[in-house]
Design an enzyme around this catalytic site. Structure first.
Site, short mmCIF file in Angstrom:
data_model
loop_
_atom_site.label_atom_id
_atom_site.label_comp_id
_atom_site.label_asym_id
_atom_site.label_seq_id
_atom_site.Cartn_x
_atom_site.Cartn_y
_atom_site.Cartn_z
N GLU A 80 0.80 -1.30 -0.03
CA GLU A 80 -0.01 0.04 0.14
C GLU A 80 0.72 1.24 -0.08
OE1 GLU A 80 -2.48 -0.59 3.51
OE2 GLU A 80 -3.89 -1.78 2.23
N GLU A 111 8.54 -21.27 6.93
CA GLU A 111 9.04 -20.58 8.02
C GLU A 111 10.11 -21.32 8.84
OE1 GLU A 111 6.73 -21.55 12.22
OE2 GLU A 111 5.62 -20.43 10.63
#
Length: 295
Positions: A80, A111
């Site tokens: 954004e 992960e």
């Protein structure tokens, strides 16, 4: 030893049998606690923002690192910055373990892949010009820890955000930020409280960084990309407000400036589009400084 994000809270025993109203109230209160956890670390966020802005102001890149929920929250904040503040995509990197397009089983297992973290740090050529924001609810995610460790070794400014006071992330990062959002209503579900706290903290942190880089004027998004009808209308209103002109003049200036708000304001003030860009360049893109610029 399990992190605090894995704690079982006895207050929510029997949750699966609660009424809908009580169930939702518990979840809502958990969300409120999560947002409230950001308040005590505002000073830490300000310190982190200052360090990040110094690197980015010198031409560095902003790198987000995370896995699972923390990684997707980081990715959302990163994606954004361009539309909201006009921050260039080539100066933003998102290291998300497994990648957004990976299958669920690959996404979760990635992960633990410290070799992947090392390869990506090397591939992106992370250096002392860059700033890293690493996020992990537990503060112990291997991929995230390894990436942060290697980035700091390369001289990057490092920020670590986690929801566990014992998180190793806090010790590795130059600027460690603990969000006290635990325990979760649904034990271990960090997509709930921890994720909300991380989202709020990142919103605050990145917005302050963008302000330090001159991407705001008053409370207006002067770096915003006017890429659709709604945003072009907003751009017209922003230019009209800052330049104290009518909307017709603002729109004309925006058209001449390829709908770039900052040079459009200077065009209204009497500069040619080319000169407006020159002045902004001399002012490091800061509109307020550009308006005060004198030949």
């Amino acid at each position: 030893m399990a992190s605090r994000t894995e704690d079982f809270d006895s207050r929510f025993a029997g949750l699966d049998q609660w009424s809908d109203a009580d169930f939702l109230m518990a979840l809502w209160e958990g969300q409120m606690r999560a947002v409230a956890s950001v308040g005590p670390v505002l000073e830490d966020l300000a310190t982190a923002a200052d360090g990040i802005a110094r690197r980015l102001g010198g031409g560095g890149r902003l790198v987000y690192v995370g896995a699972g929920t923390s990684g997707t929250v980081a990715w959302q904040d990163a994606k954004e910055l361009g539309g909201t503040f006009g921050w260039p995509e080539e100066h933003t990197i998102v290291m998300l373990a497994g990648g957004l397009q990976s299958a669920p089983n690959e996404f979760n297992s990635a992960e633990d892949d410290i070799d992947l973290a090392a390869r990506e740090i090397s591939q992106h050529n992370i250096s002392d010009k860059d700033a890293i924001i690493a996020i992990a609810a537990s503060g112990m995610t291997p991929y995230t820890l390894r990436a942060l460790e290697l980035a700091r070794e390369r001289g990057a400014f490092t920020v670590g955000i986690c929801n566990n006071p014992d998180g190793i992330l806090l010790k590795i990062a130059e600027s460690g930020i603990f969000l006290d959002s635990s325990p979760e209503v649904v034990a271990g579900s960090t997509r709930m409280g921890a994720g909300t706290a991380q989202k709020a903290a990142l919103n605050i942190l990145s917005t302050l960084v963008m302000n330090k880089l001159g991407r705001l004027f008053d409370n207006l998004m002067v770096g915003m990309r006017a890429e659709n009808i709604k945003l072009r209308d907003r751009a017209v209103r922003i230019v009209a407000r800052i330049a104290s002109c009518n909307e017709e003049q603002a729109k004309d200036a925006l058209v001449k400036s390829d709908f770039d708000i900052r040079p459009a304001v200077l065009v209204v003030k009497g500069h040619t589009p080319a000169r407006a860009q020159e002045i902004l360049g001399l002012s490091n893109g800061n509109l307020r400084a550009a308006l005060e610029y004198r030949d």
